[in-house]
Design a protein around this motif. Structure first.
Motif, PDB file in Angstrom:
ATOM      1  N   THR A 255       7.817 -16.093  -5.866  1.00 46.93           N
ATOM      2  CA  THR A 255       7.271 -16.145  -4.508  1.00 46.93           C
ATOM      3  C   THR A 255       6.408 -14.909  -4.326  1.00 46.93           C
ATOM      4  OG1 THR A 255       9.182 -17.327  -3.621  1.00 46.93           O
ATOM      5  CG2 THR A 255       7.824 -16.115  -2.052  1.00 46.93           C
ATOM      6  N   VAL A 256       5.196 -15.088  -3.803  1.00 40.67           N
ATOM      7  CA  VAL A 256       4.264 -13.972  -3.649  1.00 40.67           C
ATOM      8  C   VAL A 256       4.207 -13.538  -2.186  1.00 40.67           C
ATOM      9  CG1 VAL A 256       1.910 -13.154  -4.030  1.00 40.67           C
ATOM     10  CG2 VAL A 256       2.893 -14.875  -5.558  1.00 40.67           C
ATOM     11  N   LEU A 257       4.374 -12.236  -1.961  1.00 40.93           N
ATOM     12  CA  LEU A 257       4.283 -11.670  -0.619  1.00 40.93           C
ATOM     13  C   LEU A 257       3.282 -10.515  -0.642  1.00 40.93           C
ATOM     14  CD1 LEU A 257       8.072 -11.486   0.382  1.00 40.93           C
ATOM     15  CD2 LEU A 257       6.419 -13.255   0.989  1.00 40.93           C
ATOM     16  N   HIS A 258       2.434 -10.457   0.382  1.00 41.83           N
ATOM     17  CA  HIS A 258       1.464  -9.374   0.505  1.00 41.83           C
ATOM     18  C   HIS A 258       1.788  -8.589   1.779  1.00 41.83           C
ATOM     19  CE1 HIS A 258      -0.689 -11.095  -2.798  1.00 41.83           C
ATOM     20  NE2 HIS A 258      -0.962 -12.210  -2.149  1.00 41.83           N
ATOM     21  N   ARG A 259       2.462  -7.468   1.608  1.00 45.12           N
ATOM     22  CA  ARG A 259       3.010  -6.737   2.749  1.00 45.12           C
ATOM     23  C   ARG A 259       1.943  -6.185   3.677  1.00 45.12           C
ATOM     24  NH1 ARG A 259       6.182  -1.149   2.010  1.00 45.12           N
ATOM     25  NH2 ARG A 259       4.018  -0.422   2.173  1.00 45.12           N
ATOM     26  N   ASN A 260       0.845  -5.661   3.105  1.00 47.86           N
ATOM     27  CA  ASN A 260      -0.129  -4.930   3.928  1.00 47.86           C
ATOM     28  C   ASN A 260      -1.509  -5.567   3.943  1.00 47.86           C
ATOM     29  OD1 ASN A 260       1.518  -2.183   2.480  1.00 47.86           O
ATOM     30  ND2 ASN A 260       1.691  -2.708   4.652  1.00 47.86           N
ATOM     31  N   ILE A 261      -1.596  -6.832   3.590  1.00 52.54           N
ATOM     32  CA  ILE A 261      -2.908  -7.457   3.494  1.00 52.54           C
ATOM     33  C   ILE A 261      -3.617  -7.546   4.849  1.00 52.54           C
ATOM     34  CG2 ILE A 261      -2.110  -9.847   3.814  1.00 52.54           C
ATOM     35  CD1 ILE A 261      -4.083 -10.648   1.577  1.00 52.54           C
ATOM     36  N   GLU A 262      -2.861  -7.559   5.937  1.00 53.35           N
ATOM     37  CA  GLU A 262      -3.460  -7.650   7.266  1.00 53.35           C
ATOM     38  C   GLU A 262      -3.766  -6.289   7.873  1.00 53.35           C
ATOM     39  OE1 GLU A 262      -4.398 -10.412   8.492  1.00 53.35           O
ATOM     40  OE2 GLU A 262      -3.452 -11.714   7.011  1.00 53.35           O
ATOM     41  N   SER A 263      -3.430  -5.207   7.172  1.00 53.95           N
ATOM     42  CA  SER A 263      -3.683  -3.870   7.717  1.00 53.95           C
ATOM     43  C   SER A 263      -5.178  -3.566   7.719  1.00 53.95           C
ATOM     44  CB  SER A 263      -2.944  -2.814   6.884  1.00 53.95           C
ATOM     45  OG  SER A 263      -1.541  -3.075   6.885  1.00 53.95           O
TER      46      SER A 263
ATOM     47  N   CYS B 259      -1.257  -0.374  -4.421  1.00 55.31           N
ATOM     48  CA  CYS B 259      -2.512   0.371  -4.468  1.00 55.31           C
ATOM     49  C   CYS B 259      -2.528   1.248  -3.221  1.00 55.31           C
ATOM     50  CB  CYS B 259      -3.730  -0.545  -4.565  1.00 55.31           C
ATOM     51  SG  CYS B 259      -3.943  -1.690  -3.180  1.00 55.31           S
ATOM     52  N   THR B 260      -3.640   1.870  -2.900  1.00 59.50           N
ATOM     53  CA  THR B 260      -3.627   2.811  -1.793  1.00 59.50           C
ATOM     54  C   THR B 260      -3.362   2.126  -0.452  1.00 59.50           C
ATOM     55  OG1 THR B 260      -5.208   4.191  -2.983  1.00 59.50           O
ATOM     56  CG2 THR B 260      -4.907   4.649  -0.633  1.00 59.50           C
ATOM     57  N   GLY B 261      -4.197   1.140  -0.118  1.00 60.55           N
ATOM     58  CA  GLY B 261      -4.052   0.486   1.175  1.00 60.55           C
ATOM     59  C   GLY B 261      -3.278  -0.812   1.145  1.00 60.55           C
ATOM     60  N   GLY B 262      -3.099  -1.395  -0.031  1.00 58.83           N
ATOM     61  CA  GLY B 262      -2.334  -2.638  -0.138  1.00 58.83           C
ATOM     62  C   GLY B 262      -3.130  -3.883   0.213  1.00 58.83           C
ATOM     63  N   ARG B 263      -4.481  -3.804   0.127  1.00 60.37           N
ATOM     64  CA  ARG B 263      -5.295  -4.943   0.538  1.00 60.37           C
ATOM     65  C   ARG B 263      -6.134  -5.538  -0.596  1.00 60.37           C
ATOM     66  NH1 ARG B 263      -9.152  -4.478   3.490  1.00 60.37           N
ATOM     67  NH2 ARG B 263      -8.876  -6.335   4.800  1.00 60.37           N
ATOM     68  N   HIS B 264      -6.453  -4.732  -1.612  1.00 63.75           N
ATOM     69  CA  HIS B 264      -7.400  -5.189  -2.628  1.00 63.75           C
ATOM     70  C   HIS B 264      -6.762  -5.319  -4.008  1.00 63.75           C
ATOM     71  CE1 HIS B 264     -10.248  -3.296   0.411  1.00 63.75           C
ATOM     72  NE2 HIS B 264     -10.703  -4.539   0.313  1.00 63.75           N
TER      73      HIS B 264
ATOM     74  N   SER C 298      -9.699   7.286   5.618  1.00 62.06           N
ATOM     75  CA  SER C 298      -8.852   8.471   5.515  1.00 62.06           C
ATOM     76  C   SER C 298      -7.657   8.266   4.595  1.00 62.06           C
ATOM     77  CB  SER C 298      -8.353   8.877   6.909  1.00 62.06           C
ATOM     78  OG  SER C 298      -7.561   7.834   7.480  1.00 62.06           O
ATOM     79  N   LEU C 299      -7.266   7.005   4.377  1.00 60.91           N
ATOM     80  CA  LEU C 299      -6.120   6.722   3.522  1.00 60.91           C
ATOM     81  C   LEU C 299      -6.497   6.613   2.052  1.00 60.91           C
ATOM     82  CD1 LEU C 299      -4.267   3.992   5.627  1.00 60.91           C
ATOM     83  CD2 LEU C 299      -3.807   6.450   5.548  1.00 60.91           C
ATOM     84  N   GLU C 300      -7.785   6.443   1.776  1.00 58.92           N
ATOM     85  CA  GLU C 300      -8.194   6.138   0.408  1.00 58.92           C
ATOM     86  C   GLU C 300      -8.423   7.368  -0.464  1.00 58.92           C
ATOM     87  OE1 GLU C 300      -8.159   3.185  -0.855  1.00 58.92           O
ATOM     88  OE2 GLU C 300      -7.691   2.169   1.020  1.00 58.92           O
ATOM     89  N   LYS C 301      -8.277   8.552   0.099  1.00 62.00           N
ATOM     90  CA  LYS C 301      -8.271   9.800  -0.680  1.00 62.00           C
ATOM     91  C   LYS C 301      -9.612  10.134  -1.338  1.00 62.00           C
ATOM     92  CE  LYS C 301      -3.863  10.027   0.180  1.00 62.00           C
ATOM     93  NZ  LYS C 301      -3.368  10.919   1.231  1.00 62.00           N
ATOM     94  N   ARG C 302     -10.700   9.576  -0.831  1.00 63.46           N
ATOM     95  CA  ARG C 302     -12.006   9.940  -1.406  1.00 63.46           C
ATOM     96  C   ARG C 302     -13.067   9.768  -0.336  1.00 63.46           C
ATOM     97  NH1 ARG C 302     -16.475   7.945  -3.458  1.00 63.46           N
ATOM     98  NH2 ARG C 302     -15.891   5.771  -3.182  1.00 63.46           N
ATOM     99  N   ARG C 303     -14.033  10.638  -0.346  1.00 63.42           N
ATOM    100  CA  ARG C 303     -15.134  10.532   0.598  1.00 63.42           C
ATOM    101  C   ARG C 303     -16.039   9.381   0.238  1.00 63.42           C
ATOM    102  NH1 ARG C 303     -18.104  15.599  -0.279  1.00 63.42           N
ATOM    103  NH2 ARG C 303     -17.291  15.243  -2.359  1.00 63.42           N
ATOM    104  N   PRO C 304     -16.548   8.640   1.205  1.00 65.46           N
ATOM    105  CA  PRO C 304     -17.427   7.507   0.906  1.00 65.46           C
ATOM    106  C   PRO C 304     -18.622   7.875   0.048  1.00 65.46           C
ATOM    107  CG  PRO C 304     -16.780   7.481   3.215  1.00 65.46           C
ATOM    108  CD  PRO C 304     -16.300   8.797   2.638  1.00 65.46           C
ATOM    109  N   GLY C 305     -19.071   9.113   0.088  1.00 65.53           N
ATOM    110  CA  GLY C 305     -20.251   9.488  -0.683  1.00 65.53           C
ATOM    111  C   GLY C 305     -19.953   9.844  -2.130  1.00 65.53           C
ATOM    112  N   GLY C 306     -18.690   9.921  -2.506  1.00 61.62           N
ATOM    113  CA  GLY C 306     -18.316  10.300  -3.846  1.00 61.62           C
ATOM    114  C   GLY C 306     -18.503   9.178  -4.846  1.00 61.62           C
TER     115      GLY C 306
ATOM    116  N   GLY D 101       0.824  -1.195   0.000  1.00 65.56           N
ATOM    117  CA  GLY D 101       0.000   0.000   0.000  1.00 65.56           C
ATOM    118  C   GLY D 101       0.861   1.247   0.000  1.00 65.56           C
ATOM    119  N   PHE D 102       0.627   2.153  -0.963  1.00 62.49           N
ATOM    120  CA  PHE D 102       1.408   3.392  -1.024  1.00 62.49           C
ATOM    121  C   PHE D 102       1.241   4.207   0.248  1.00 62.49           C
ATOM    122  CE2 PHE D 102       1.376   2.582  -5.612  1.00 62.49           C
ATOM    123  CZ  PHE D 102       2.667   2.958  -5.967  1.00 62.49           C
ATOM    124  N   SER D 103       0.061   4.143   0.861  1.00 67.72           N
ATOM    125  CA  SER D 103      -0.179   4.936   2.068  1.00 67.72           C
ATOM    126  C   SER D 103       0.662   4.459   3.239  1.00 67.72           C
ATOM    127  CB  SER D 103      -1.658   4.867   2.447  1.00 67.72           C
ATOM    128  OG  SER D 103      -2.035   3.535   2.757  1.00 67.72           O
ATOM    129  N   ARG D 104       1.232   3.286   3.122  1.00 64.07           N
ATOM    130  CA  ARG D 104       2.055   2.733   4.205  1.00 64.07           C
ATOM    131  C   ARG D 104       3.538   2.645   3.816  1.00 64.07           C
ATOM    132  NH1 ARG D 104      -3.077   0.373   4.527  1.00 64.07           N
ATOM    133  NH2 ARG D 104      -3.961   0.510   6.625  1.00 64.07           N
TER     134      ARG D 104
END
Length: 310
Positions: free
Chosen positions: A286-294, A260-265, A299-307, A181-184
């Motif tokens: 070998t596949v590693l997912h650094r932020n999948i457990e975050s 991606c933003t959070g590194g989870r999806h 606030s990290l996704e840069k968009r309001r839920p209503g947008g 995740g870029f945010s992390r």
């Protein structure tokens, strides 16, 4: 007593300053077992000693032995006889690589590095070079492969060693496919990095938010993006082209990172897809997912839920 299994042994010798250290380091990076300046009287004991944990290929690993005039008890003619014995009595595949270089170039290298010649600690380097050339002449005459490094840079010598001694399945670089995740924070060890934030973001779907890119529903959501197939397919084609070139260039570790933003999806799904594609093409990632457990955070996704959905 020497093991009954025939072993591939490369004796690496030559003149001081001609590139023996570079050659041995390159062989080690290629997966060879490397031992430098071992007295040949101890070779039997070395071959009988089990490899340390982590070497699943066991005795199949080829062995490179570095030896030069500084080795205790060095005798060029005796070494040649020892090589013959290993071949004839024990069936080992023994080959000799001799690294040569012009005297003028060796003098320049010793002057440039401010090192003393090991056989002329209190005399000009030219004296040590002449003495060493005399001592190693039997090995040079016997060597199956002689490489003159006079005009070689370090990189050119590394490539020459790889061209001559690479072995299929032994010197393949370690390939890692990483999601993050870029945010992390950006991974520092990535050789190639791809930004997946242009794809639809499952974070803004309430049913998908707590899931990850390993979930089929999340994967389907990302794949539904109109740019998905065209762009990801081009990334896969690019990697198929680039990865062999990195291997040819001597890289031991290759890390391809998808963010991606959070590194989870999105990055997780893409990493999984690309890894499967590369595996089908003959690579072993070998596949590693650094932020999948975050934890997901709006606030990290840069968009309001209503947008609008990304």
């Amino acid at each position: 007593m020497i093991t009954d299994r025939p072993k591939t042994i490369l004796l690496v010798s030559g003149l001081s300053g001609a590139g023996k250290t570079t050659a041995l380091k390159t062989l080690e990076d290629m997966g060879w077992e490397v031992v430098d300046n071992l007295p040949l009287v101890l070779l039997d004991r070395l071959l009988d000693t089990p490899l340390p944990a982590g070497h699943a290929d066991g005795d199949d690993r080829p062995l490179a032995l570095g030896i030069d005039a500084r080795t205790r008890g060095f005798d060029g003619n005796a070494i040649v006889q020892r090589i013959k014995a290993l071949r004839e009595r024990h069936g080992h595949d023994v080959e000799t690589l001799f690294l040569d270089c012009s005297g003028t170039e060796l003098e320049r290298r010793f002057a440039e590095t401010r090192r003393r010649h090991p056989l002329a600690l209190d005399r000009p380097a030219a004296d040590g070079i002449a003495r060493e050339r005399e001592l190693t002449e039997p090995l040079r005459r016997w060597a199956a492969q002689v490489v003159d490094t006079t005009s070689f840079t370090s990189n050119a010598l590394q490539q020459e060693i790889r061209n001559r001694f690479s072995r299929e399945g032994l010197s393949e670089p370690v390939l890692t496919i990483l999601s993050f995740g870029f945010s992390r924070g950006v991974p520092r060890n990535a050789d190639l990095m791809f930004d997946m934030r242009y794809l639809r973001n499952p974070h803004w779907d309430e049913a998908l938010r707590p899931r990850t890119g390993l979930d089929p529903d999340v994967a389907a959501y990302v794949m539904d993006d109109r740019s998905y197939e065209d762009t990801v397919g081009k990334i896969e084609d690019l990697l198929i082209t680039l990865l062999p070139r990195y291997a040819e260039g001597g890289k031991t570790y290759i890390t391809v990172a998808f963010g991606c933003t959070g590194g989870r999806h999105r990055s997780v799904h893409i990493a999984e897809r690309v890894a499967k594609h590369l595996q089908a093409a003959g690579f072993s990632p070998t596949v590693l997912h650094r932020n999948i457990e975050s934890a997901p955070q709006d606030s990290l996704e840069k968009r309001r839920p209503g947008g609008p959905k990304a």
